[in-house]
Write an enzyme that holds these catalytic residues in place. Structure first.
Site, PDB file in Angstrom:
ATOM      1  N   LYS A 178       1.018  -1.217  -0.069  1.00  0.00           N
ATOM      2  CA  LYS A 178      -0.007  -0.089  -0.043  1.00  0.00           C
ATOM      3  C   LYS A 178       0.727   1.201  -0.012  1.00  0.00           C
ATOM      4  CE  LYS A 178      -3.778  -2.650   2.222  1.00  0.00           C
ATOM      5  NZ  LYS A 178      -4.540  -2.846   3.313  1.00  0.00           N
ATOM      6  N   GLN A 197      -4.320  -1.322   9.677  1.00  0.00           N
ATOM      7  CA  GLN A 197      -4.385  -2.721   9.095  1.00  0.00           C
ATOM      8  C   GLN A 197      -5.059  -3.627  10.082  1.00  0.00           C
ATOM      9  OE1 GLN A 197      -3.611  -3.404   5.977  1.00  0.00           O
ATOM     10  NE2 GLN A 197      -3.957  -5.590   6.122  1.00  0.00           N
ATOM     11  N   ASP A 215     -10.491   3.162   4.292  1.00  0.00           N
ATOM     12  CA  ASP A 215     -11.143   1.709   4.162  1.00  0.00           C
ATOM     13  C   ASP A 215     -12.561   1.750   4.010  1.00  0.00           C
ATOM     14  OD1 ASP A 215      -9.172  -0.300   4.053  1.00  0.00           O
ATOM     15  OD2 ASP A 215      -8.760   0.231   6.285  1.00  0.00           O
TER      16      ASP A 215
END
Ligand code: GUN
Length: 290
Positions: free
Chosen positions: A55, A99, A122
């Site tokens: 990422k 994460q 997200d």
């Protein structure tokens, strides 16, 4: 039966990354600052390390600023919440990604709730989950949408075209994939059924689907004879399995070698949904900056 057309997620992701890079260049030109993505990894889970690294690296490749925060597994919930608060307040950061999974002593829901919804690239904050759950058919997605589901819907729109009236079965009810995928398909005017571990006669239900999205994390679970001939099949699973001689290989949740003789189009694993997830994260980060 003709072989299924393979849905090339790698090529689609490459196109999306190019579009994002162009958008980033225009943003920098206009604002004199780069879109900034902060990634936060707590602990040393091997798979999470790979994902987070990819990422950050992709963000830089597309011209964004990437801020990597690696915290030890013993980090307390308070420490993590304090970092999130700093990132929320930092004007150079437009996207925040914590994460998952987090270590067990940290309440993930509390951490996700602490992220500024406008920086929630997200799409996991309850405000953004609620927005996705309450938009009308075809309404604009002017808020962050979870990356893997967004990638699935982009691949389907490309491979199938107009989804209106199609019968869609989503196998898996996770908050990260199954539920948001179902919401996106509903927005596209599909008739949507969400199946899960307690669903009765899953093979028969799957056989009714024009569109099958499978996200359960069980290697090669969905068999070829569960698929309606000509259906579009999106395989979200990424499972590492033994391949003999001590080696391993990646397989999806769909028995690919069976499905390819039945489906109309099908995502491979790897090279299907996977590459779209990171590309959609970049798209969300640019959108948040804009
Ligand atoms: N863990 C597995 N997939 C994801 C994802 O898309 N976002 C975050 N934050 N964690 C994950």
């Amino acid at each position: 039966m003709a072989e299924a057309k393979l849905i090339d997620g790698k090529a689609h992701a490459e196109r999306l990354r190019r579009q994002v890079a162009e958008g980033v260049a225009a943003f920098v030109e206009q604002h004199g600052t780069k879109p900034g993505l902060a990634t936060v990894l707590v602990g040393a889970d091997a798979a999470s390390q790979v994902y987070v690294k990819s990422k950050g690296k992709t963000a830089i490749e597309l011209g964004m600023a990437s801020f990597d925060h690696r915290l030890p597994a013993e980090t307390t919930e308070e420490e993590l919440l304090a970092l999130v608060a700093r990132l929320n307040a930092d004007p150079t950061i437009h996207g925040i990604l914590v994460q998952l999974p987090l270590p067990r002593h940290i309440d993930s829901a509390k951490v996700l709730l602490a992220i500024d919804p406008a920086k929630d690239v997200d799409g996991f904050h309850p405000v953004n989950v609620g927005r996705l759950g309450s938009i009308g058919a075809g309404a604009p997605l002017d808020f962050p949408v979870p990356c893997t589901p967004l990638g699935c819907s982009m691949l389907l729109a490309d491979a199938v075209g107009n989804l209106a009236g199609k019968s869609a079965v989503v196998v898996g009810r996770s908050t990260l994939v199954g539920r948001p995928v179902a919401q996106l398909l509903l927005r596209a005017d599909c008739t949507v059924t969400i199946a899960h571990s307690r669903t009765r006669d899953l093979p028969a239900l799957c056989r009714t689907a024009d569109i099958l999205v499978v996200a359960i994390g069980k290697p090669e679970f969905l068999r070829g004879d569960w698929i309606k001939p000509g259906a579009a099949v999106i395989d979200v699973g990424i499972n590492r399995v033994p391949a003999g001689d001590g080696k391993t290989r990646l397989v999806g949740d769909v028995a690919f070698d069976e499905a390819r003789h039945v489906a109309g189009c099908l995502t491979p694993v790897p090279g299907g949904v996977g590459p779209m997830t990171v590309a959609c994260l970049m798209y969300n980060t640019l959108r948040s900056a804009q």
